[in-house]
Design a protein around this motif. Sequence first.
Motif, PDB file in Angstrom:
ATOM      1  N   ASP A 172       0.874  -1.187   0.000  1.00  0.00           N
ATOM      2  CA  ASP A 172       0.000   0.000   0.000  1.00  0.00           C
ATOM      3  C   ASP A 172       0.905   1.229   0.000  1.00  0.00           C
ATOM      4  O   ASP A 172       0.928   2.016   0.946  1.00  0.00           O
ATOM      5  N   ILE A 173       1.632   1.388  -1.082  1.00  0.00           N
ATOM      6  CA  ILE A 173       2.761   2.309  -1.132  1.00  0.00           C
ATOM      7  C   ILE A 173       2.341   3.763  -0.915  1.00  0.00           C
ATOM      8  O   ILE A 173       1.286   4.200  -1.375  1.00  0.00           O
ATOM      9  N   LYS A 174       3.183   4.483  -0.208  1.00  0.00           N
ATOM     10  CA  LYS A 174       2.935   5.905   0.018  1.00  0.00           C
ATOM     11  C   LYS A 174       3.205   6.684  -1.268  1.00  0.00           C
ATOM     12  O   LYS A 174       4.064   6.300  -2.070  1.00  0.00           O
ATOM     13  N   PRO A 175       2.542   7.826  -1.462  1.00  0.00           N
ATOM     14  CA  PRO A 175       2.944   8.723  -2.550  1.00  0.00           C
ATOM     15  C   PRO A 175       4.317   9.320  -2.249  1.00  0.00           C
ATOM     16  O   PRO A 175       4.760   9.350  -1.093  1.00  0.00           O
ATOM     17  N   ALA A 176       4.987   9.791  -3.284  1.00  0.00           N
ATOM     18  CA  ALA A 176       6.361  10.272  -3.130  1.00  0.00           C
ATOM     19  C   ALA A 176       6.478  11.347  -2.061  1.00  0.00           C
ATOM     20  O   ALA A 176       7.409  11.333  -1.241  1.00  0.00           O
ATOM     21  N   ALA A 177       5.549  12.287  -2.032  1.00  0.00           N
ATOM     22  CA  ALA A 177       5.636  13.387  -1.074  1.00  0.00           C
ATOM     23  C   ALA A 177       5.564  12.876   0.367  1.00  0.00           C
ATOM     24  O   ALA A 177       6.216  13.426   1.256  1.00  0.00           O
ATOM     25  N   SER A 178       4.802  11.821   0.572  1.00  0.00           N
ATOM     26  CA  SER A 178       4.656  11.283   1.928  1.00  0.00           C
ATOM     27  C   SER A 178       5.867  10.468   2.358  1.00  0.00           C
ATOM     28  O   SER A 178       6.021  10.168   3.543  1.00  0.00           O
ATOM     29  N   MET A 179       6.699  10.075   1.395  1.00  0.00           N
ATOM     30  CA  MET A 179       7.869   9.270   1.724  1.00  0.00           C
ATOM     31  C   MET A 179       9.086  10.111   2.103  1.00  0.00           C
ATOM     32  O   MET A 179      10.053   9.589   2.652  1.00  0.00           O
ATOM     33  N   LEU A 180       9.030  11.414   1.835  1.00  0.00           N
ATOM     34  CA  LEU A 180      10.221  12.250   1.989  1.00  0.00           C
ATOM     35  C   LEU A 180      10.779  12.251   3.409  1.00  0.00           C
ATOM     36  O   LEU A 180      11.992  12.334   3.600  1.00  0.00           O
ATOM     37  N   LEU A 181       9.916  12.189   4.409  1.00  0.00           N
ATOM     38  CA  LEU A 181      10.373  12.250   5.799  1.00  0.00           C
ATOM     39  C   LEU A 181      10.399  10.888   6.486  1.00  0.00           C
ATOM     40  O   LEU A 181      10.541  10.824   7.707  1.00  0.00           O
TER      41      LEU A 181
ATOM     42  N   PRO B  97      -1.919  -6.865   1.753  1.00  0.00           N
ATOM     43  CA  PRO B  97      -3.260  -6.585   2.266  1.00  0.00           C
ATOM     44  C   PRO B  97      -4.104  -7.854   2.212  1.00  0.00           C
ATOM     45  O   PRO B  97      -4.080  -8.594   1.219  1.00  0.00           O
ATOM     46  N   GLY B  98      -4.829  -8.113   3.285  1.00  0.00           N
ATOM     47  CA  GLY B  98      -5.665  -9.309   3.361  1.00  0.00           C
ATOM     48  C   GLY B  98      -5.004 -10.480   4.056  1.00  0.00           C
ATOM     49  O   GLY B  98      -5.696 -11.428   4.463  1.00  0.00           O
TER      50      GLY B  98
ATOM     51  N   GLN C 115      -5.506  -9.201  10.985  1.00  0.00           N
ATOM     52  CA  GLN C 115      -5.741  -9.078   9.544  1.00  0.00           C
ATOM     53  C   GLN C 115      -5.093  -7.796   9.044  1.00  0.00           C
ATOM     54  O   GLN C 115      -5.278  -6.725   9.613  1.00  0.00           O
ATOM     55  N   ILE C 116      -4.339  -7.915   7.961  1.00  0.00           N
ATOM     56  CA  ILE C 116      -3.643  -6.762   7.388  1.00  0.00           C
ATOM     57  C   ILE C 116      -4.576  -6.077   6.402  1.00  0.00           C
ATOM     58  O   ILE C 116      -4.780  -6.546   5.283  1.00  0.00           O
ATOM     59  N   ASP C 117      -5.134  -4.965   6.814  1.00  0.00           N
ATOM     60  CA  ASP C 117      -5.992  -4.191   5.925  1.00  0.00           C
ATOM     61  C   ASP C 117      -5.275  -2.994   5.320  1.00  0.00           C
ATOM     62  O   ASP C 117      -5.822  -2.339   4.432  1.00  0.00           O
ATOM     63  N   ASN C 118      -4.058  -2.743   5.777  1.00  0.00           N
ATOM     64  CA  ASN C 118      -3.216  -1.716   5.147  1.00  0.00           C
ATOM     65  C   ASN C 118      -1.782  -1.966   5.573  1.00  0.00           C
ATOM     66  O   ASN C 118      -1.466  -1.952   6.764  1.00  0.00           O
ATOM     67  N   THR C 119      -0.907  -2.200   4.601  1.00  0.00           N
ATOM     68  CA  THR C 119       0.495  -2.481   4.938  1.00  0.00           C
ATOM     69  C   THR C 119       1.228  -1.234   5.422  1.00  0.00           C
ATOM     70  O   THR C 119       2.358  -1.326   5.901  1.00  0.00           O
ATOM     71  N   ASP C 120       0.579  -0.061   5.298  1.00  0.00           N
ATOM     72  CA  ASP C 120       1.183   1.174   5.800  1.00  0.00           C
ATOM     73  C   ASP C 120       0.855   1.403   7.271  1.00  0.00           C
ATOM     74  O   ASP C 120       1.291   2.391   7.852  1.00  0.00           O
ATOM     75  N   ALA C 121       0.093   0.514   7.875  1.00  0.00           N
ATOM     76  CA  ALA C 121      -0.150   0.566   9.321  1.00  0.00           C
ATOM     77  C   ALA C 121       0.714  -0.500   9.982  1.00  0.00           C
ATOM     78  O   ALA C 121       0.231  -1.408  10.661  1.00  0.00           O
TER      79      ALA C 121
END
Length: 463
Positions: free
Chosen positions: A241-250, A295-296, A308-314
């Motif tokens: 569930d990849i972050k957008p580029a701007a969210s990855m900067l920090l 996810p899933g 249950q993994i509903d978002n790999t960014d959590a």
Amino acid sequence: MAPFQFIDRPSPFNAKKGKTLPIFAVTPAHIETGTIDPIALDWARKAGFKAESGALLMIPTGDGHLGGALFGLGRNPSDAPFLTGKLARTLPAGDWHIETAPLTANRLALGYGLGSYRFERYKAASAEAPTLLIPADADAADIRRQLAGVFLARDLINTPTNDMGPDALEEAVRALGEHYKAKVSVIAGDDLLKENFPLIHTVGRASAEAPRLIELTWGRKGHRRVTLVGKGVCFDTGGLDIKPAASMLLMKKDMGGAANVLGLALMIMDAKLKVELRVLLPVVENAISANAFRPGDIYRSRKGLTVQIDNTDAEGRLILADALALADEEESDLLVDMATLTGAARVALGPDLPPFFTDDEDLAHDLSEASLTVDDPIWRMPLHMGYDKDVSARIADLTNAPAGGMAGAITAALFLKRFVTRNRHWVHFDIYGWAQAERPHSPVGGEAQAIRALYHHLRKIAG
């Protein structure tokens, strides 16, 4: 690149009594009533100096040399208790002392020290910095100790992941442990599965550097038992569930929980507090590869609860779950976890005011009091059990990402609460770990949050 150094830093202070230039830290009332040094007052009035907050005016001698400085505190110095940090970045090089100031000696010196921080690992060293004489009535040793802890946290967060991945973070912990004669042990890679830390392994298995659980122990058995758990995601892509580029900067700062825990551990050990200290750091990189978790997927945690993994960014709450489950296998007098966990906490309180969650009313009161005493802002938020149902999943015990997007900081805390059933004195901090704008006591970049308040509380209860 040289190995990470946590202790080798020039001091912002000097010990040159009688050989330093004076700083007159004043309010507008001092100028209006004339209650400062006559020469400084005359120069201030001629220059139109109004003593506005952070204003600086150099004072010449009769023969044209630098004779001192005037520093404005504004009409309410208590509104900016660490304003003297600005002096560390605006004074010319030299040795200085503060002649007068309506501030406590500890605030004055700590503020200056905090503002002196520079992160120059990747740049040519800047010009020589000014130094300040610590007032005689200040607790110089404790000021230096707090600065060392804060600077450690800042340095760890500011260092990019190519030099602060899981391997390097482990090295930093080992260096800290060696310095304070603490014991450090590590469970890494597939050994995490053998030792029953499946969620830490799951989140970190796609990285080129193995996931691990780092444990540091220090102190004497029989003293108050303090356990610190810190989220150590050295970089977070968001996974599949990849972050957008701007969210990855920090996202190098996603190990800010681990960094802050280590800064607090440094203060505790350096002060030789009478505690039995245990530090647990689940350390991973949430990367993307053919073996990344999906996810899933559903995984069983150390505690036996299925997730249950509903978002790999959590992912942060997953690795904390296994570490907290381990911590909860024995009772502590205080169990603290710190994590850069949710954007919802920032929406609620902004980047400078980290929320904390606890069911322990006495602990909540004591931490809030400590926060006000040392000007280290924190704010209690509720573990509202009405939202606990949102953490449940249809075909597993828990979901790592409740649907709806409401009360995200609270549901994340409630998720973690499921893994702390024995310890009554548990508190969860959802920190940001970053200063978005320059302030008198800190530049833009990695930041220590809540650890001075926690240290003050521990000094009070442990001696």
